[in-house]
Design a protein around this motif. Sequence first.
Motif, short mmCIF file in Angstrom:
data_model
loop_
_atom_site.label_atom_id
_atom_site.label_comp_id
_atom_site.label_asym_id
_atom_site.label_seq_id
_atom_site.Cartn_x
_atom_site.Cartn_y
_atom_site.Cartn_z
N HIS A 318 35.89 16.03 35.01
CA HIS A 318 36.31 15.05 34.00
C HIS A 318 37.10 15.78 32.93
CE1 HIS A 318 32.87 13.26 36.05
NE2 HIS A 318 33.27 12.07 35.62
N LEU A 319 38.33 15.36 32.73
CA LEU A 319 39.25 16.11 31.87
C LEU A 319 39.87 15.17 30.84
CD1 LEU A 319 40.52 18.89 31.44
CD2 LEU A 319 42.22 18.32 33.19
N TYR A 320 39.71 15.54 29.55
CA TYR A 320 40.21 14.71 28.46
C TYR A 320 41.08 15.55 27.53
CZ TYR A 320 36.23 11.93 30.07
OH TYR A 320 35.34 11.23 30.85
N PHE A 321 42.28 15.07 27.28
CA PHE A 321 43.19 15.73 26.34
C PHE A 321 43.30 14.87 25.09
CE2 PHE A 321 44.60 17.35 30.49
CZ PHE A 321 44.58 18.72 30.23
N GLY A 322 42.71 15.34 24.00
CA GLY A 322 42.67 14.56 22.77
C GLY A 322 43.91 14.69 21.92
N ARG A 323 44.74 15.70 22.21
CA ARG A 323 46.01 15.88 21.51
C ARG A 323 47.14 15.94 22.53
NH1 ARG A 323 43.70 20.59 17.59
NH2 ARG A 323 42.58 19.26 16.11
N SER A 324 48.35 16.03 22.04
CA SER A 324 49.51 16.06 22.93
C SER A 324 49.45 17.28 23.85
CB SER A 324 50.80 16.11 22.10
OG SER A 324 51.92 16.14 22.94
N VAL A 341 37.90 14.00 38.90
CA VAL A 341 37.49 12.61 39.10
C VAL A 341 38.10 11.69 38.04
CG1 VAL A 341 35.50 11.03 39.09
CG2 VAL A 341 35.32 13.26 40.22
N GLU A 342 38.20 12.20 36.82
CA GLU A 342 38.70 11.38 35.71
C GLU A 342 39.67 12.19 34.87
OE1 GLU A 342 37.07 8.50 32.08
OE2 GLU A 342 35.66 9.70 33.26
N LEU A 343 40.78 11.55 34.50
CA LEU A 343 41.80 12.19 33.67
C LEU A 343 42.24 11.23 32.57
CD1 LEU A 343 43.90 14.46 33.11
CD2 LEU A 343 45.44 13.26 34.69
N VAL A 344 42.15 11.71 31.33
CA VAL A 344 42.61 10.92 30.18
C VAL A 344 43.57 11.77 29.37
CG1 VAL A 344 41.95 9.74 28.05
CG2 VAL A 344 40.48 9.56 30.07
N VAL A 345 44.79 11.26 29.17
CA VAL A 345 45.81 11.96 28.39
C VAL A 345 46.13 11.12 27.17
CG1 VAL A 345 48.12 12.94 28.40
CG2 VAL A 345 46.74 12.98 30.50
N CYS A 346 45.82 11.65 25.99
CA CYS A 346 46.05 10.92 24.75
C CYS A 346 47.54 10.80 24.46
CB CYS A 346 45.34 11.61 23.60
SG CYS A 346 45.65 10.89 21.98
N ALA A 347 48.28 11.89 24.63
CA ALA A 347 49.71 11.88 24.31
C ALA A 347 50.41 13.00 25.06
CB ALA A 347 49.92 12.03 22.81
N ASN A 348 51.71 12.79 25.29
CA ASN A 348 52.52 13.82 25.95
C ASN A 348 53.87 14.04 25.27
OD1 ASN A 348 54.94 13.83 28.24
ND2 ASN A 348 53.49 15.53 28.38
#
Length: 434
Positions: A318-324, A341-348
């Motif tokens: 489970h991978l979460y990017f809280g910033r760009s 399994v899970e990917l969340v990208v806050c900003a790019n």
Amino acid sequence: MKRGRKTNEANSSSSEDTTEKESKRHKVIEKKTIVVQSPDWANLLQDIILQVFQYLPLLDRAHASQVCRSWNQVFHMPDLWRCFEFELNQPATSNLRTTHPELIKQIIKRHSNHLQYVSFKVVDSSKESAEAACDILSQLVNCSLKTLGLISTARPSFMDLPKSHFISALTVVFVNSKSLSSLKIDDTPVDDPSLKVLVANNSDTLKLLKMSSCPHVSPAGILCVADQCHGLRELALNYHLLSDELLLALSSEKHVRLEHLRIDVVSENPGQTQFHTIQKSSWDAFIKHSPKVNLVMYFFLYEEEFDPFFRYEIPVTHLYFGRSVSKDVLGRVGMTCPRLVELVVCANGLRPLDEELICIAERCKYLSAVGLGECEVSCSAFVEFVKMCGGRLSQLSIMEEVLIPDQKYSLEQIHWEVSKHLGRVWFPDMMPTW
């Protein structure tokens, strides 16, 4: 004459029998009527009242306890005081909910030895509320807690306290509980010596330890816990506490299989934090020992700080990017995270992630949840990504602004195509207009 006398006697006897039966019937009816009209609620079985009380909020339970002596006795039964959450704030400066001081006194006086599942929620950021929590902890000398949570909904609270005061209060629980299985102490001044006290008294029972943002704990301190608490199944900590030695300790034959490992990779000041690299051999040993572990990683870094990460395969799920996060890093994610399994990208930023999403779909065969915030993806690439992942994408949260129309698909067409490949109706998320 004889026949008439017998008949009269028979009629007289029959009449007496009827009168006696009717009298008995009236008595029975009268008794039943009395029972129905005058129920004795005070004599209900205590276990029934106890079950009712368990479903009532604390304030309603307290009001109900004033009905009669029997109900008041149930109100103080140990079963009702095994689980309790202390909510603390300063009423003079806040309208938020708080546990009444008189109730706290009663709990300490009558029920401290009954408490088993306890949490302290500081709902404001005041030092006084954190001090009140420590004062209650220091009085639990007869406790036998199984779970303890210190929750601060508004920072810094516990971190504002003198470390010695906090440690002294926490040590009371560590020493007296002896069977602590779950401990959540995020954002507190807990330190290595206090962890040694925890281990000395609860090493056989501790199963969950959550202690992110605890700056006074060193890698040696958390290693002490892993070395001796062989039943530990869930662990949450900051990346600076993660080491090769810790992973190897969690992978030893004596240690049970870890079920959940959460790591927060946080940087407050860009360029001022040096992040170390964990060896691939350590990750390999860890995943071999605990093949079903959920490895959750939260990244709150600036773009220039990602260099030590995603250089070789890691078992993150489970991978979460809280910033760009840059295109380059997301491209490396696809190459190095096969268990994802899970990917969340806050900003790019404003560079489309077409190739990166396709790479992730190709290599991350277990991916089932995706969330994209301030990013850009062409509609054609997004459809291809969904087509490759198929129905296993149980969660797909994409803002409409992320999708860029192209020659093949417009925004009006894309939800039909995506819904077809998902096997269910899907629409992109909409930005609220208010």
